[in-house]
Scaffold this active site. Sequence first.
Site, mmCIF file in Angstrom:
data_model
loop_
_atom_site.group_PDB
_atom_site.id
_atom_site.type_symbol
_atom_site.label_atom_id
_atom_site.label_comp_id
_atom_site.label_asym_id
_atom_site.label_seq_id
_atom_site.Cartn_x
_atom_site.Cartn_y
_atom_site.Cartn_z
ATOM 1 N N SER A 93 0.888 -1.135 0.178
ATOM 2 C CA SER A 93 -0.038 -0.085 -0.131
ATOM 3 C C SER A 93 0.844 1.132 -0.152
ATOM 4 O O SER A 93 1.617 1.671 -0.895
ATOM 5 C CB SER A 93 -0.988 -0.009 1.086
ATOM 6 O OG SER A 93 -1.808 0.853 1.172
ATOM 7 N N ASP A 194 -10.167 -4.807 -3.958
ATOM 8 C CA ASP A 194 -9.210 -4.250 -3.085
ATOM 9 C C ASP A 194 -10.289 -3.286 -2.737
ATOM 10 O O ASP A 194 -10.599 -2.343 -3.501
ATOM 11 C CB ASP A 194 -8.006 -3.878 -3.501
ATOM 12 C CG ASP A 194 -7.248 -3.181 -2.437
ATOM 13 O OD1 ASP A 194 -7.663 -2.528 -1.515
ATOM 14 O OD2 ASP A 194 -5.899 -3.344 -2.491
ATOM 15 N N HIS A 224 -7.152 -6.239 0.243
ATOM 16 C CA HIS A 224 -6.085 -5.213 0.293
ATOM 17 C C HIS A 224 -4.817 -5.813 0.738
ATOM 18 O O HIS A 224 -3.431 -5.645 0.466
ATOM 19 C CB HIS A 224 -6.676 -3.937 0.744
ATOM 20 C CG HIS A 224 -5.623 -2.844 1.108
ATOM 21 N ND1 HIS A 224 -4.996 -2.351 -0.385
ATOM 22 C CD2 HIS A 224 -4.704 -2.300 1.844
ATOM 23 C CE1 HIS A 224 -3.879 -1.409 0.055
ATOM 24 N NE2 HIS A 224 -3.873 -1.406 1.378
#
Length: 265
Positions: A93, A194, A224
């Site tokens: 991320s 996600d 995610h």
Amino acid sequence: MPLLPGAEPFRHDGGEVGVLVCHGFTGSPQSVRPWADHLAGRGLTVSLPLLPGHGTRWQDMQITGWQDWYAEVDRELRALRERCARVFVCGLSMGGALALRLAARHGDAVSGVAVVNPANKVHGLGVKALPLLRHLVPSSAGIASDIAKPGCREVGYDRVPLHAAYSFHRFLQLVDRELPQVTQPLLLMHSPEDHVVPPADSARILARVSSRDVTERLLERSYHVATLDHDAPAVFEDTHAFITRLTRQGTTTQGTAPRGTASRG
């Protein structure tokens, strides 16, 4: 403030190949610790820092910004370079965005990049209001634990501090401009489903980097936080195979393999 359980930074002294692993926005090392453990178990030297303002309470993150988070991983990269002959950067991320900026800024000092669901943009209708809203509202709902696998939980904040969110937004704009400077081999792994970072972010990154050696992996069974999800073993194995291939080939900033993609069901 005491650290949340599992939020501790992690370091392992292994061989001459080093790996820096970066966690995500409002998360902690816990979300990527199994990734780091897997690489350490294969004999690599691994550094997994705790980003400033993370791992305690969301209020502590309000007084930090992207400069603090980037400075931490930059220091860790430089320390690994003193210890190791080759260094790779990995991230989940926002950690993926941090890894990409390290690659853009450090050039030959980074031998390759492996990212999972990397962030490229802060999404949502409230983004344009962030410059003002952050002075009126301290936080919004959290984004932690987007995981398909039952019983798995991410150690992260249940609130998003809006001063930090605004800084994150500005950071992603900066990274997007620098993506053409990324020339290292790239392994990009992302989830079609996600709920935090949409697949469009990965597509944007793939379109803008200058890397010639690019591998794309689809994480079909994960959300995610794929490093704690069903596809985690594939993430770990593919990352180690990626590092092993490049170490054996002696690849530096320009990969020799043709640019292409592959998917994983």
